[in-house]
Motif scaffolding. Structure first.
Motif, PDB file in Angstrom:
ATOM      1  N   GLU A 324       0.901  -0.996  -0.018  1.00  0.00           N
ATOM      2  CA  GLU A 324      -0.062   0.146  -0.064  1.00  0.00           C
ATOM      3  C   GLU A 324       0.877   1.160   0.030  1.00  0.00           C
ATOM      4  N   VAL A 325       0.624   1.980  -0.975  1.00  0.00           N
ATOM      5  CA  VAL A 325       1.581   3.193  -1.214  1.00  0.00           C
ATOM      6  C   VAL A 325       0.689   4.525  -0.994  1.00  0.00           C
ATOM      7  N   ARG A 326       1.032   5.428  -0.255  1.00  0.00           N
ATOM      8  CA  ARG A 326      -0.248   6.584   0.100  1.00  0.00           C
ATOM      9  C   ARG A 326       0.586   7.866   0.022  1.00  0.00           C
ATOM     10  N   ASP A 327       0.309   8.788  -0.876  1.00  0.00           N
ATOM     11  CA  ASP A 327       0.792   9.968  -1.038  1.00  0.00           C
ATOM     12  C   ASP A 327       2.553  10.126  -1.174  1.00  0.00           C
ATOM     13  N   LEU A 328       2.894   9.314  -1.862  1.00  0.00           N
ATOM     14  CA  LEU A 328       4.427   9.331  -1.967  1.00  0.00           C
ATOM     15  C   LEU A 328       4.835  10.416  -2.580  1.00  0.00           C
ATOM     16  N   ALA A 329       6.074  10.941  -2.249  1.00  0.00           N
ATOM     17  CA  ALA A 329       6.662  12.132  -2.845  1.00  0.00           C
ATOM     18  C   ALA A 329       7.845  12.220  -2.762  1.00  0.00           C
ATOM     19  N   VAL A 330       8.684  12.152  -3.932  1.00  0.00           N
ATOM     20  CA  VAL A 330      10.238  12.005  -4.124  1.00  0.00           C
ATOM     21  C   VAL A 330      10.584  13.342  -4.679  1.00  0.00           C
ATOM     22  N   ALA A 331      11.654  14.019  -4.054  1.00  0.00           N
ATOM     23  CA  ALA A 331      12.241  15.381  -4.476  1.00  0.00           C
ATOM     24  C   ALA A 331      13.668  15.320  -4.626  1.00  0.00           C
ATOM     25  N   HIS A 332      14.120  16.160  -5.558  1.00  0.00           N
ATOM     26  CA  HIS A 332      15.742  16.319  -5.740  1.00  0.00           C
ATOM     27  C   HIS A 332      16.039  17.514  -4.788  1.00  0.00           C
ATOM     28  N   LEU A 333      16.826  17.301  -3.714  1.00  0.00           N
ATOM     29  CA  LEU A 333      17.416  18.493  -2.860  1.00  0.00           C
ATOM     30  C   LEU A 333      18.253  19.173  -3.524  1.00  0.00           C
ATOM     31  N   ASP A 334      18.198  20.754  -3.820  1.00  0.00           N
ATOM     32  CA  ASP A 334      19.392  21.251  -4.438  1.00  0.00           C
ATOM     33  C   ASP A 334      19.335  22.652  -3.476  1.00  0.00           C
ATOM     34  N   GLY A 335      20.542  22.362  -2.443  1.00  0.00           N
ATOM     35  CA  GLY A 335      20.752  23.448  -1.382  1.00  0.00           C
ATOM     36  C   GLY A 335      19.564  23.561  -0.400  1.00  0.00           C
ATOM     37  N   ASN A 336      18.768  24.618  -0.358  1.00  0.00           N
ATOM     38  CA  ASN A 336      17.347  24.555   0.354  1.00  0.00           C
ATOM     39  C   ASN A 336      16.394  24.246  -0.263  1.00  0.00           C
ATOM     40  N   SER A 337      16.377  24.005  -1.711  1.00  0.00           N
ATOM     41  CA  SER A 337      15.177  23.972  -2.413  1.00  0.00           C
ATOM     42  C   SER A 337      14.817  22.727  -2.729  1.00  0.00           C
ATOM     43  N   GLU A 338      13.568  22.034  -2.996  1.00  0.00           N
ATOM     44  CA  GLU A 338      13.442  20.715  -3.414  1.00  0.00           C
ATOM     45  C   GLU A 338      12.645  20.954  -4.799  1.00  0.00           C
ATOM     46  N   THR A 339      13.004  20.142  -5.456  1.00  0.00           N
ATOM     47  CA  THR A 339      12.383  19.953  -6.934  1.00  0.00           C
ATOM     48  C   THR A 339      11.559  18.352  -6.880  1.00  0.00           C
ATOM     49  N   PHE A 340      10.127  18.472  -6.739  1.00  0.00           N
ATOM     50  CA  PHE A 340       9.752  17.147  -6.965  1.00  0.00           C
ATOM     51  C   PHE A 340       9.838  16.348  -8.122  1.00  0.00           C
ATOM     52  N   VAL A 341      10.058  15.238  -8.154  1.00  0.00           N
ATOM     53  CA  VAL A 341      10.112  14.303  -9.021  1.00  0.00           C
ATOM     54  C   VAL A 341       9.026  13.213  -9.338  1.00  0.00           C
ATOM     55  N   VAL A 342       8.373  12.790  -7.973  1.00  0.00           N
ATOM     56  CA  VAL A 342       7.041  12.113  -7.954  1.00  0.00           C
ATOM     57  C   VAL A 342       6.284  12.951  -6.849  1.00  0.00           C
ATOM     58  N   ASP A 343       5.010  13.036  -7.150  1.00  0.00           N
ATOM     59  CA  ASP A 343       4.164  14.072  -6.255  1.00  0.00           C
ATOM     60  C   ASP A 343       2.759  13.190  -6.004  1.00  0.00           C
ATOM     61  N   GLY A 344       2.376  12.932  -4.765  1.00  0.00           N
ATOM     62  CA  GLY A 344       1.314  12.289  -4.144  1.00  0.00           C
ATOM     63  C   GLY A 344       0.845  11.158  -4.836  1.00  0.00           C
ATOM     64  N   VAL A 345       1.608  10.041  -5.163  1.00  0.00           N
ATOM     65  CA  VAL A 345       1.332   8.671  -5.763  1.00  0.00           C
ATOM     66  C   VAL A 345       0.645   7.853  -4.892  1.00  0.00           C
ATOM     67  N   SER A 346      -0.472   7.277  -4.900  1.00  0.00           N
ATOM     68  CA  SER A 346      -0.973   6.360  -4.096  1.00  0.00           C
ATOM     69  C   SER A 346      -1.608   5.263  -4.961  1.00  0.00           C
ATOM     70  N   PHE A 347      -1.183   3.881  -4.419  1.00  0.00           N
ATOM     71  CA  PHE A 347      -1.917   2.604  -5.192  1.00  0.00           C
ATOM     72  C   PHE A 347      -1.496   1.672  -4.298  1.00  0.00           C
ATOM     73  N   ASP A 348      -2.329   0.454  -4.528  1.00  0.00           N
ATOM     74  CA  ASP A 348      -2.292  -0.783  -3.854  1.00  0.00           C
ATOM     75  C   ASP A 348      -1.657  -2.027  -4.948  1.00  0.00           C
ATOM     76  N   VAL A 349      -0.897  -3.116  -4.289  1.00  0.00           N
ATOM     77  CA  VAL A 349      -0.719  -4.206  -5.170  1.00  0.00           C
ATOM     78  C   VAL A 349      -1.388  -5.651  -4.374  1.00  0.00           C
ATOM     79  N   GLN A 350      -2.325  -5.926  -4.768  1.00  0.00           N
ATOM     80  CA  GLN A 350      -2.966  -7.259  -4.046  1.00  0.00           C
ATOM     81  C   GLN A 350      -2.141  -8.614  -4.135  1.00  0.00           C
ATOM     82  N   PRO A 351      -2.368  -9.409  -3.239  1.00  0.00           N
ATOM     83  CA  PRO A 351      -1.818 -10.788  -3.645  1.00  0.00           C
ATOM     84  C   PRO A 351      -2.108 -11.538  -4.912  1.00  0.00           C
ATOM     85  N   GLY A 352      -1.001 -11.752  -5.716  1.00  0.00           N
ATOM     86  CA  GLY A 352      -1.316 -12.721  -6.844  1.00  0.00           C
ATOM     87  C   GLY A 352      -1.584 -11.502  -8.005  1.00  0.00           C
TER      88      GLY A 352
END
Length: 645
Positions: A324-352
């Motif tokens: 279960e992934v909820r509101d996933l965000a990944v950013a590139h940190l440059d000094g004090n500023s963040e540049t989002f690469v992934v923003d607010g991703v949510s999904f599930d993977v069920q068995p099989g």
């Protein structure tokens, strides 16, 4: 699925068989052979000095002071009539021992610290790098003189101190090499397989940085000899009666106007030894580079096709999600500023279940998967969101706890299988290593299971494949081996990052059929990253469409093909050759995916959307649920439905 005939695969080419081994390459270089022979001879005669020296090195003959070469004294005598040849042989014992002490210390300290700094990075790297810079800033000779003042006339302590002072240089060289190696796919594959960091560093990183270590070790050996000669020349480590090469040079310098010859024997031995260290180091580096290049030869094309299986699917259990992934965000940190690469991703993977992450390159699919597996490169970091595995919050786990999930719970297969296999080891060795880590079994049992895994992924002649190396396999075979490695820990979820992109169409079908069969037999869940709608239709149960770091639509595969609810999904389908209406021209979407940091304020697809209205650019668009299994990030769903109908 029928297996390929063994005759259709040749794991060893004539070019591969003709390649000489490392030792043979080294011995084919005259300069290296001469340097090696000289150093071995020098070490042997120095160790055996009591047996081969013609005189006692301290025996004086005042009647033959400063005598030149003769039959009685082949290299002459010194200021006290002592035999120069005997003193050189005995002096070599002390000088070469000092070199060994210095090199041993610098390797024992510098190599592990460099590997740790380069492999782990972060605060460990920063601390070790700062300490190395501080040590480099202090004049080494001053510290050595302080040590000799505290422990006078002790050459062993002086060489240990010299080795410690040389550690920062080797640390930085090994760190730089390790930084490059740790980004290779086979290191990431080893981490995802669940191998501990210590084993990865020793077996998969260290062999690839041996070249720089050898070169630096040979250079340091030469520096150590110069240093030992210098302190002996100054008389800081031994009394005058003890033979050392540096002491002999110092003695010769005092009588150079009376007898020039006395400087030549000791000076020539020192110069020749330093030159031999340098030549041998260069030759070893060239041999290691050639050996590593030989194991990274481009693979041959794939071979005969397999027959596809029927497209039966595993029944999806809708009880509790594995992932279960909820509101996933990944950013590139440059000094004090963040540049989002992934923003607010949510999904599930069920068995099989097989879930496809779809989108153009640059949409954030691979970054999302790497964030879940904690394989993000150093410049990216997860700044928001939750990732749960069977209700267990993974973001709260320490690195050591998360490592216990690698391989045995979460597995990974990359889009390029060849670099994910270590070129310095055979396929069987790599599989055996992973099996022994997870099963805690004997080597014999691990080898048998490695063969069984190769047979499970339908590789012909698995025993022969186990003896092969990565460069001896075709692309399709390498991908099957990568899948076998991923299955070695019996995982519940396989993250496959475009596993068929680098393969031709026929081999793609074989790999997809293999994944379907494995899923049916083991109940494996798959998170499949792809931009190929044909792959999605062939194997996926649900599809998640990503654009500019966001999920724009999610639905069951058949629903997505029949009734797309987002303009981006519709555009992708209309531009795919196999999905375009018969005889109709393909409709290409204008523009491209915006780079992170240049995303529009409103709907990120609006600049490319043919349905866009001013309201689309005014504010970010939320992901709207259309039903229990459908969602879209569009405010003009009704218009799209009407047009598509």
């Amino acid at each position: 699925m029928t297996a390929l005939a063994p005759s259709s695969l040749e794991l060893e080419t004539p070019a591969t068989r003709a390649q000489p081994g490392a030792l043979r390459r080294l011995l084919r270089q005259p300069a290296a052979l001469g340097a090696l022979a000289f150093l071995i001879l020098l070490a042997v005669v120095s160790i055996a000095a009591p047996l081969v020296a013609p005189y006692d090195p301290r025996a004086q003959d005042l009647a033959r002071v400063l005598a030149g070469p003769s039959w009685h004294h082949l290299l002459g005598t010194d200021t006290l009539g002592r035999d120069v040849l005997s003193r050189i042989l005995y002096g070599g014992r002390r000088s070469l021992l000092s070199v060994v002490e210095g090199v041993a210390v610098v390797l024992a300290v510098g190599v592990p610290l460099g590997l740790v700094a380069g492999y782990f990075g972060g605060w460990i790297d920063r601390i070790l790098s700062r300490v190395a810079e501080v040590v480099l800033a202090i004049p080494g000779i001053i510290l050595v003189l302080v040590v000799l003042a505290v422990v006078p006339n002790n050459e062993d302590v002086a060489m240990v101190a010299f080795g410690l002072l040389g550690t920062p240089v080797l640390l930085r060289v090994v760190r730089a090499a390790t930084l490059r190696i740790r980004e290779d796919l086979y290191v990431a594959a080893a981490r995802v397989s669940g191998l501990p960091h210590r084993r990865i560093i020793i077996r998969h990183v260290l062999p690839r940085v041996i070249g720089p270590i050898v070169v630096q070790g040979s250079l340091f050996a030469a520096y150590a000899l110069v240093f030992e000669t210098g302190i002996a020349f100054l008389g800081l480590t031994a009394d005058a009666s003890t033979p050392t090469w540096g002491g002999m040079v110092g003695e010769a310098s005092t009588v150079i106007q009376q007898q020039e010859w006395l400087l030549f024997p000791s000076g020539a031995v020192i110069a020749a030894t330093i030159l031999a260290f340098g030549l041998l180091g260069d030759a070893l580096r060239d041999v290691i580079v050639a050996e590593q290049s030989a194991t990274t030869t481009r693979p041959r094309s794939a071979t005969s096709p397999d027959h596809a299986l029927s497209p039966s699917r595993v029944a999806v259990a809708r009880s509790r999600a594995l992932l279960e992934v909820r509101d996933l965000a990944v950013a590139h940190l440059d000094g004090n500023s963040e540049t989002f690469v992934v923003d607010g991703v949510s999904f599930d993977v069920q068995p099989g279940e097989t879930v496809g992450l779809v989108g153009e390159s640059g949409c954030g699919k691979s970054v999302t998967a790497h964030a879940v597996l904690r394989l993000l490169p150093a410049e990216l970091h997860q700044c928001r969101g939750n990732v749960q595995w069977e209700g267990r919050e993974l973001t709260l786990l320490g690195d050591r706890e998360f490592d216990t999930l690698r391989g045995g719970t979460l597995a990974y297969v990359s889009q390029d299988p060849q670099p994910s296999l270590d070129p310095t080891f055979t396929i069987g060795s790599q599989l055996t290593e992973v099996v022994r880590h997870h099963d805690r079994c004997s080597r014999k049992q691990a080898k048998q299971r490695a063969i069984d895994l190769l047979r499970l992924v339908e590789l012909p002649a698995p025993e022969q494949v186990a003896r092969a190396r990565a460069h001896e396999l075709s692309g399709g075979m390498a991908q099957r081996v990568a899948i076998a490695l991923a299955l070695a820990g019996r995982p519940k979820l396989l993250v496959a990052d475009e596993p068929t992109t680098a393969l031709d169409v026929t081999v793609q079908s074989e790999i997809l059929s293999l994944l379907r069969r494995l899923q049916e037999e083991t109940g494996l869940a798959i998170l499949l990253i792809t931009h190929n709608w044909g792959v999605v239709a062939d194997i996926c149960d649900r599809a998640i469409v990503m654009y500019a770091g966001q999920i724009v639509e999610t639905a069951a595969v058949q629903q997505l093909f029949d009734e797309p609810r987002h303009p981006y999904t519709l555009g992708l389908l209309e531009s795919h050759p196999s999905l375009a209406e018969h005889g109709a021209a393909l409709t290409a979407m204008r523009g491209g995916v915006p780079s992170p940091g240049t995303w529009p304020d409103g709907c990120r697809f609006a600049p490319r959307c043919r349905y866009a209205v001013p309201e689309c650019a005014q504010a970010p668009v939320a992901l709207h649920e259309l039903s229990e299994s459908r969602a879209t990030r569009c405010i003009r769903v009704d218009e799209i439905v009407a047009v598509h109908a």
